[in-house]
Enzyme design. Structure first.
Site, PDB file in Angstrom:
ATOM      1  N   HIS A  34      11.935  -4.398  -2.988  1.00  0.00           N
ATOM      2  CA  HIS A  34      13.061  -4.185  -2.075  1.00  0.00           C
ATOM      3  C   HIS A  34      14.385  -4.352  -2.823  1.00  0.00           C
ATOM      4  O   HIS A  34      15.352  -3.636  -2.556  1.00  0.00           O
ATOM      5  CB  HIS A  34      12.998  -5.174  -0.909  1.00  0.00           C
ATOM      6  CG  HIS A  34      11.777  -5.023  -0.056  1.00  0.00           C
ATOM      7  ND1 HIS A  34      10.742  -5.924  -0.100  1.00  0.00           N
ATOM      8  CD2 HIS A  34      11.427  -4.084   0.850  1.00  0.00           C
ATOM      9  CE1 HIS A  34       9.794  -5.551   0.755  1.00  0.00           C
ATOM     10  NE2 HIS A  34      10.188  -4.436   1.345  1.00  0.00           N
ATOM     11  N   GLY A 145      10.577   3.477  -0.688  1.00  0.00           N
ATOM     12  CA  GLY A 145       9.795   3.245  -1.895  1.00  0.00           C
ATOM     13  C   GLY A 145       8.697   4.290  -2.076  1.00  0.00           C
ATOM     14  O   GLY A 145       8.042   4.692  -1.105  1.00  0.00           O
ATOM     15  N   LYS A 147       6.009   3.626  -3.353  1.00  0.00           N
ATOM     16  CA  LYS A 147       4.759   2.897  -3.093  1.00  0.00           C
ATOM     17  C   LYS A 147       4.082   3.384  -1.809  1.00  0.00           C
ATOM     18  O   LYS A 147       2.877   3.550  -1.757  1.00  0.00           O
ATOM     19  CB  LYS A 147       5.102   1.404  -3.010  1.00  0.00           C
ATOM     20  CG  LYS A 147       4.169   0.523  -2.264  1.00  0.00           C
ATOM     21  CD  LYS A 147       3.009   0.095  -3.125  1.00  0.00           C
ATOM     22  CE  LYS A 147       2.167  -0.961  -2.479  1.00  0.00           C
ATOM     23  NZ  LYS A 147       2.087  -0.933  -1.058  1.00  0.00           N
ATOM     24  N   ASP A 148       4.878   3.608  -0.748  1.00  0.00           N
ATOM     25  CA  ASP A 148       4.328   4.122   0.507  1.00  0.00           C
ATOM     26  C   ASP A 148       4.505   5.634   0.509  1.00  0.00           C
ATOM     27  O   ASP A 148       5.321   6.191   1.259  1.00  0.00           O
ATOM     28  CB  ASP A 148       5.029   3.469   1.703  1.00  0.00           C
ATOM     29  CG  ASP A 148       4.719   1.991   1.782  1.00  0.00           C
ATOM     30  OD1 ASP A 148       3.532   1.631   1.771  1.00  0.00           O
ATOM     31  OD2 ASP A 148       5.662   1.180   1.819  1.00  0.00           O
ATOM     32  N   GLN A 151       4.077   7.637   3.815  1.00  0.00           N
ATOM     33  CA  GLN A 151       5.225   7.359   4.693  1.00  0.00           C
ATOM     34  C   GLN A 151       6.433   8.162   4.222  1.00  0.00           C
ATOM     35  O   GLN A 151       7.147   8.778   5.032  1.00  0.00           O
ATOM     36  CB  GLN A 151       5.522   5.859   4.655  1.00  0.00           C
ATOM     37  CG  GLN A 151       6.862   5.463   5.234  1.00  0.00           C
ATOM     38  CD  GLN A 151       7.056   3.969   5.273  1.00  0.00           C
ATOM     39  OE1 GLN A 151       6.405   3.282   6.036  1.00  0.00           O
ATOM     40  NE2 GLN A 151       7.969   3.425   4.481  1.00  0.00           N
ATOM     41  N   ARG A 185       2.189  -7.643   1.392  1.00  0.00           N
ATOM     42  CA  ARG A 185       0.840  -8.118   1.752  1.00  0.00           C
ATOM     43  C   ARG A 185       0.138  -8.809   0.584  1.00  0.00           C
ATOM     44  O   ARG A 185      -0.906  -9.427   0.802  1.00  0.00           O
ATOM     45  CB  ARG A 185      -0.006  -6.958   2.287  1.00  0.00           C
ATOM     46  CG  ARG A 185       0.485  -6.462   3.650  1.00  0.00           C
ATOM     47  CD  ARG A 185      -0.471  -5.492   4.301  1.00  0.00           C
ATOM     48  NE  ARG A 185      -0.146  -5.275   5.705  1.00  0.00           N
ATOM     49  CZ  ARG A 185       0.582  -4.255   6.169  1.00  0.00           C
ATOM     50  NH1 ARG A 185       1.056  -3.353   5.337  1.00  0.00           N
ATOM     51  NH2 ARG A 185       0.830  -4.138   7.472  1.00  0.00           N
TER      52      ARG A 185
END
Ligand code: PAF
Length: 268
Positions: A34, A145, A147-148, A151, A185
């Site tokens: 983040h 990001g 990473k997702d 999404q 997570r």
């Protein structure tokens, strides 16, 4: 840095923001990934607004909504340190004043495959809150990001399909020194699971679906959901696709990761 929680406070803070405005949307439990988003936002715009909201709409019953880490004080310290100008940290009744919305955004086909197949309704919930937060914060640019990846693809698709006046910027995944992708997570993982979780990165590193799956299958305590090569825009399976995606359960924690394949890494 200004911290606001109500719509009225947000509207006042937003009106006072100068120049091009970037938004970084988060669910809190902020980490270095983040921080990289906020830093990229500083580069991309004159003012940076961070939202911190654990969106109930994107959690299915039985998922980790209740145990999702909430670390507001530390999150605000990170935002301050990275130079955010405004943080909007509303409660669910501020975002959904009439309760769960009856009109929602559908992610369409993207909402049914990969993450959508395992987590039905998840991407609809994400897009619904992202659209609401875009309306509430009115940014010029929004950063998400890599990473997702699914999404990100769904958000880009929503922006195109619904003619939203916002630029979407992807920020590369931040990793631990050994390669594990940072995720809120990860803090659920025991020491042993943390060691096993590295197998997602190792499987992607093979750049090969068959070998990558074998690497995952060989790791005790890891249950593979999928490892596939896809087109990063449509998430259709494609042997020449530009993205390898993986999801696996490590103990009770479901982790995802992906690897963008440069042209020379693609199948010949
Ligand atoms: O990526 C996340 O943290 C969330 O899905 C988002 C985009 C903030 C929407 O709740």
């Amino acid at each position: 840095m200004k911290v606001v929680v109500t719509r009225a406070e947000l509207a006042a803070a937003r009106a006072a923001m100068a120049g091009r405005v970037a938004v970084v949307m988060t669910m809190g439990a902020l980490h270095e990934g983040h921080a990289a988003l906020v830093r990229a936002a500083r580069e991309a715009a004159d003012s940076v607004l961070v939202t911190i909201f654990v969106n109930p709409l994107q959690f299915a019953p039985g998922e980790d909504l209740d145990r999702y880490p909430r670390t507001l004080e530390a999150d605000l310290a990170l935002c301050e340190q990275e130079g955010a100008d405004v943080v909007f940290a509303p409660t669910p009744d501020v975002v959904y004043p009439e309760g769960p919305p009856s009109v929602r955004v559908s992610a369409g086909r993207l909402g049914d495959v990969f993450e959508g197949a395992t987590r039905p309704g998840h991407l609809d919930g994400v897009l619904t809150v992202v659209l609401k937060l875009l309306h509430l914060t009115r940014p010029d640019v929004a950063l998400f990001g890599q990473k997702d990846a699914q999404q990100l693809a769904a958000i880009r698709r929503m922006v195109r399909d619904l003619d939203l006046a916002v630029d979407v910027l992807a920020v590369p995944t931040v990793r631990e020194p050994d390669g594990l992708a940072l995720s809120s997570r990860n803090r659920y993982l025991s020491t042993r699971e943390r060691a096993s979780a590295l197998v997602l990165h190792l499987a992607l590193g093979t750049r090969d679906v068959r070998i990558g799956r074998a690497v995952l299958d060989a790791e005790p305590g890891v249950e593979t959901d999928y490892l596939e090569r896809v087109d990063s825009d449509s998430f259709t399976i494609d042997p020449d696709g530009d993205l390898l995606v993986v999801a696996a359960r490590v103990g009770t924690t479901r982790l995802i990761d992906n690897l963008l394949l440069p042209p020379e890494g693609r199948a010949t």
